[in-house]
Design an enzyme around this catalytic site. Structure first.
Site, short mmCIF file in Angstrom:
data_model
loop_
_atom_site.label_atom_id
_atom_site.label_comp_id
_atom_site.label_asym_id
_atom_site.label_seq_id
_atom_site.Cartn_x
_atom_site.Cartn_y
_atom_site.Cartn_z
N HIS A 241 0.81 -1.21 0.00
CA HIS A 241 0.00 0.00 0.00
C HIS A 241 0.86 1.29 0.00
O HIS A 241 0.86 2.06 -0.95
CB HIS A 241 -0.90 0.03 1.24
CG HIS A 241 -1.73 -1.21 1.42
ND1 HIS A 241 -2.75 -1.59 0.56
CD2 HIS A 241 -1.69 -2.17 2.38
CE1 HIS A 241 -3.30 -2.70 0.99
NE2 HIS A 241 -2.69 -3.08 2.08
O1 RIB Z 1 -5.10 0.11 4.63
C1 RIB Z 1 -3.71 0.08 4.46
C2 RIB Z 1 -3.06 1.22 5.20
O2 RIB Z 1 -3.33 1.09 6.60
C3 RIB Z 1 -1.53 1.21 5.10
O3 RIB Z 1 -1.06 2.53 5.24
C4 RIB Z 1 -1.11 0.40 6.29
O4 RIB Z 1 0.22 0.72 6.72
C5 RIB Z 1 -2.10 0.86 7.30
O5 RIB Z 1 -1.63 2.10 7.85
#
Ligand code: RIB
Ligand code: CA
Length: 312
Positions: A241
């Protein structure tokens, strides 16, 4: 071209860690002025400590790191140890950080740095948006000093922490509402695009082959972090992500985007934290965000693997 001045706000977190390595490996393009930390994947004492450990591992013990808000604006803190482990960086063991935590609050660092900068600054946010929202509430004039804010957050289709909501926005939906309604040049990197950036075994092998302390840390983190998502989604590896935010700053042509009006559900318990993206402009509301929609995943992993190799 001069390097883009950026501030990274994060909640390390395995994917935050890789995003930090990614950014620090590209000093010619990204001038990281500082790292602000927020409660999210794990509580603030851990996210700030993890950020310091990671910067020391990456050879950047000189980088100023700040602790920000220990909880969301209104809701109780929800964390994600089931994904990132109790430490937030399960899968690796880093020594206690020697570099200091800055005494200034992250919100005040954001305000002071933005207002004193001779040029606009880009914000890269990888966690709940609490710090950014508090800075905007405390000192709205910072808006004129923000070149862009690229946010890992939201979902056009499926959520991850609930069927409706993505974790960062779900943890602090009110903060996300403040950021999305401030008139800022927001770019949303949602789950719909980050789930196209899957660290498959082949891609992990390319990183493993670098055979450096940083590549070993990346592999250790992803071997732990991946298990939860692989089981849940039946995918061949963990979705990266937060590194997608850094890749967008480094090479935006790896992505396609669309302008859209985005609103955040902040009341319904069933769908709180939902980012409602009006992709077809059915509400006739003016767009308030750039929505990243696709990624060239092979190009992304080439860029990321080069960066990890550069940090040896
Ligand atoms: O949903 C994914 C996000 O939430 C990413 O930034 C992960 O590190 C959590 O913070
Ligand atoms: Ca994160």
């Amino acid at each position: 071209m001069a390097a883009t001045p950026i501030i990274i706000d994060c909640d390390p977190g395995a994917d935050d860690a890789i995003a930090l390595f990614f950014a620090l490996a590209n000093p010619d393009q990204l001038n990281v002025l500082g790292i602000t930390t927020v409660a999210g994947n794990v509580p603030l004492p851990l996210t700030q400590k993890n950020a310091r450990c990671l910067c020391e591992l990456a050879g950047h013990a000189d980088l100023p790191i700040y602790a920000g808000c220990p909880r969301p604006l209104l809701r109780p803190l929800i964390t994600a140890e089931e994904v990132h482990g109790r430490t937030g960086l399960d899968g690796i063991h880093l020594p206690e950080p020697q570099m200091p935590l800055q005494s200034q609050h992250a919100v005040d660092f954001l305000i002071d740095t933005l207002m004193q900068s001779p040029q606009k600054i880009t914000l890269a946010t990888l966690g709940p948006l609490t710090n950014i929202a508090v800075a905007l509430i405390k000192h709205p004039e910072i808006c004129s000093q923000i070149e862009a804010i690229v946010v890992m957050g939201g979902a056009v289709t499926q959520g991850n922490i609930t069927p409706s909501a993505e974790f960062n926005v779900y943890v602090d939906p009110h903060a996300a509402h403040v950021v999305l309604s401030a008139g800022l040049p927001v770019t949303l990197v949602t789950l719909d695009v980050t789930h196209q950036a899957i660290a498959t075994p082949e891609r992990l092998d390319a990183i493993k082959a670098i055979n450096s302390p940083i590549s070993a840390a990346v592999i250790g983190l992803l071997n732990h972090y991946g298990t939860h998502d692989m089981q849940r989604y039946g995918i061949p590896g963990p979705p990266l992500h937060d590194p997608c935010v850094i890749a967008y700053l480094l090479q935006p042509d790896l992505f396609t985007t669309r302008q859209a009006a985005v609103t955040v559900e902040t009341t319904s318990e069933l769908t709180i934290g939902r980012t409602v993206v009006d992709r077809w402009n059915v509400t006739h509301q003016p767009p308030n965000a750039t929505i990243v929609e696709t990624i060239d995943a092979d190009g992304f992993f080439r860029l990321l693997t080069q960066a990890i190799a550069a940090l040896t």
